[in-house]
Design an enzyme around this catalytic site. Structure first.
Site, PDB file in Angstrom:
ATOM      1  N   GLU A   1     -12.864  -4.798  21.695  1.00  0.00           N
ATOM      2  CA  GLU A   1     -13.760  -5.848  22.170  1.00  0.00           C
ATOM      3  C   GLU A   1     -13.009  -6.867  23.022  1.00  0.00           C
ATOM      4  O   GLU A   1     -11.816  -7.110  22.813  1.00  0.00           O
ATOM      5  CB  GLU A   1     -14.401  -6.551  20.966  1.00  0.00           C
ATOM      6  CG  GLU A   1     -15.309  -5.600  20.204  1.00  0.00           C
ATOM      7  CD  GLU A   1     -15.857  -6.147  18.882  1.00  0.00           C
ATOM      8  OE1 GLU A   1     -16.923  -5.693  18.465  1.00  0.00           O
ATOM      9  OE2 GLU A   1     -15.219  -7.014  18.274  1.00  0.00           O
TER      10      GLU A   1
ATOM     11  N   CYS B   1     -10.782 -13.415  26.518  1.00  0.00           N
ATOM     12  CA  CYS B   1      -9.922 -13.118  25.380  1.00  0.00           C
ATOM     13  C   CYS B   1      -9.838 -11.596  25.291  1.00  0.00           C
ATOM     14  O   CYS B   1     -10.854 -10.923  25.111  1.00  0.00           O
ATOM     15  CB  CYS B   1     -10.559 -13.713  24.132  1.00  0.00           C
ATOM     16  SG  CYS B   1      -9.709 -13.276  22.619  1.00  0.00           S
TER      17      CYS B   1
ATOM     18  N   CYS C   1      -5.331  -3.734  13.805  1.00  0.00           N
ATOM     19  CA  CYS C   1      -4.033  -4.414  13.660  1.00  0.00           C
ATOM     20  C   CYS C   1      -3.502  -4.126  12.267  1.00  0.00           C
ATOM     21  O   CYS C   1      -4.236  -4.213  11.285  1.00  0.00           O
ATOM     22  CB  CYS C   1      -4.196  -5.920  13.856  1.00  0.00           C
ATOM     23  SG  CYS C   1      -2.629  -6.818  13.726  1.00  0.00           S
TER      24      CYS C   1
ATOM     25  N   CYS D   1      -3.415  -9.933   8.127  1.00  0.00           N
ATOM     26  CA  CYS D   1      -3.549 -11.342   7.741  1.00  0.00           C
ATOM     27  C   CYS D   1      -4.845 -11.467   6.934  1.00  0.00           C
ATOM     28  O   CYS D   1      -5.864 -10.868   7.291  1.00  0.00           O
ATOM     29  CB  CYS D   1      -3.592 -12.241   8.969  1.00  0.00           C
ATOM     30  SG  CYS D   1      -2.106 -12.104   9.963  1.00  0.00           S
TER      31      CYS D   1
ATOM     32  N   CYS E   1      -8.335 -12.578   8.619  1.00  0.00           N
ATOM     33  CA  CYS E   1      -8.715 -12.018   9.926  1.00  0.00           C
ATOM     34  C   CYS E   1      -9.471 -10.702   9.783  1.00  0.00           C
ATOM     35  O   CYS E   1      -9.027  -9.803   9.070  1.00  0.00           O
ATOM     36  CB  CYS E   1      -7.441 -11.802  10.749  1.00  0.00           C
ATOM     37  SG  CYS E   1      -7.737 -10.947  12.312  1.00  0.00           S
TER      38      CYS E   1
ATOM     39  N   CYS F   1     -12.518 -16.211  17.290  1.00  0.00           N
ATOM     40  CA  CYS F   1     -11.201 -15.750  16.866  1.00  0.00           C
ATOM     41  C   CYS F   1     -11.260 -15.126  15.492  1.00  0.00           C
ATOM     42  O   CYS F   1     -11.838 -15.688  14.572  1.00  0.00           O
ATOM     43  CB  CYS F   1     -10.230 -16.925  16.740  1.00  0.00           C
ATOM     44  SG  CYS F   1      -9.763 -17.621  18.267  1.00  0.00           S
TER      45      CYS F   1
END
Ligand code: SAH
Ligand code: SF4
Length: 345
Positions: free
Chosen positions: A93, A106, A113, A117, A120, A337
């Site tokens: 995305e 962005c 990933c 974290c 996230c 984010c």
């Protein structure tokens, strides 16, 4: 018949040599290069000043592994999130974020990933692969075209804050930036590009050695080692001591100021003692701090109250630090984010 090569992985010289070998004129390389990098087209048919014979040669030897738009969502605040299918079926995305004077994109740098974290959404998706430089470039080219179409102005800023850890895809991220900033391509200023990292210390030092000119943002989120290890598993092997060494080195080599991203989590990292610790950490190099409003992702965390965020900011300002409170955009479409997780795919 050998496999076709993605044409955006070759140099202008290689393209020119290929054409000369086929008995064509060198200046064709310049024209083709312009189609690819300035006009950002991703097929040979559209190259309408190139004779069909040459386009056929190109087609037989080269290909575009481009990204294909699969869905687009508009937020009430003007933010647009797009999902793109890669040539091998993975989906990433990118988000276009307009404001009065800027259009920012962005971009994602990896599919998923691995750094996990806890706050996230992307970290919950296992990393499938790195994006190629062309796949990153395509997200920027998409945003630039959309910005021209909707706002009648070019894209102004790029942040590598989408899915993935950019410094774990070092070569492709740097080569995408090289293209984006090249005079022969989009000619964007490196000062308007920000790469955000969770703190891959070895590669922060490598950026310094490579003397990069773009901006570096470090996702710090707390200046306490214990808390950081709880929030970000990466801190267990690359702790704040190593991070501060890498940042100091980066600043000494490049003279650049660092941006810290600090996600405000209720009752976790938003107290005055937390602010004091942060102010102390920030002494290592000139910096700017972005206090970020947490976007809910169905985790155990809650966002800090605005009043607490303001108090925290005021306290930091007392140490002469530059502080911004960042309200996230695109929350209604999961484009903010940490919310990128291919929910639409
Ligand atoms: N992997 C890189 C870049 C992508 S994440 C990094 O971690 O820096 C981009 C930013 O979004 C980071 O600062 C990250 O900490 C932040 N972020 C992650 N989850 C978030 C959430 N739920 N709400 C707000 N920001 C978040
Ligand atoms: Fe990866 Fe960044 Fe999300 Fe952490 S915050 S899981 S490093 S994308």
């Amino acid at each position: 018949m050998p496999d076709k090569i993605e044409i955006r992985t070759i140099t202008k010289k290689e393209l020119s040599d290929f054409l000369v070998e086929k008995g064509e004129k060198k200046f064709r390389a310049k024209q083709i290069w312009e189609w690819i990098w300035k006009k950002t087209i991703t097929n040979f048919e559209e190259m309408n000043n190139i004779p069909l014979k040459i386009r056929n040669f190109l087609n037989e030897n080269y290909k575009f592994e481009t990204i294909e738009e699969v869905s687009s969502q508009d937020s009430s605040d003007g933010t647009i999130k797009n999902a793109f299918r890669l040539h091998d079926g993975h989906v990433v995305e990118a988000v276009l974020i307009p404001s009065r004077s800027r259009t920012t994109v962005c971009v994602s740098s990896q599919v998923g990933c691995n750094l996990a974290c806890r706050f996230c959404a992307t970290g919950k998706l296992k990393m499938q692969r790195n994006l190629t430089a062309a796949e990153i470039f395509d997200q920027v080219a998409w945003a630039n075209k959309l910005s021209m179409k909707i706002f009648d102005r070019k894209l102004t800023n790029i942040v590598y804050m989408g899915m993935g850890e950019p410094l774990l895809n070092y070569d492709n991220v740097l080569s995408s930036i090289e293209r984006i900033t090249s005079e022969e391509s989009l000619a964007m200023s490196p000062y308007r590009i920000t790469v955000s990292t969770s703190g891959i210390t070895k590669n922060i030092k490598r950026l310094a050695d490579d003397n990069v000119r773009f901006e570096l943002a470090v996702s710090l989120h707390t200046a306490s080692n214990t808390k950081r290890s709880e929030l970000m598993p990466i801190n267990e092997t690359q702790d704040l001591g190593m991070l501060s060494d890498a940042i100091t080195y980066f600043h000494q080599k490049t003279g650049k100021r660092i941006t810290y991203e600090y996600l405000m989590l209720k009752g976790i990292n938003d107290s005055i003692p937390d602010a004091i610790k942060l102010a102390k950490f920030c002494k290592i190099a000139p910096c700017k701090i972005n206090l970020i409003e947490f976007n809910s992702i169905d985790s155990e965390y809650k966002k800090s109250d605005m009043e607490i965020m303001e108090k925290f900011a005021n306290h930091l300002e007392g140490y002469n630090l530059i502080v911004n409170i960042r309200r996230s955009k695109g929350k209604d479409i999961d484009a903010a984010c940490g919310q990128l997780a291919n929910k639409t795919s």
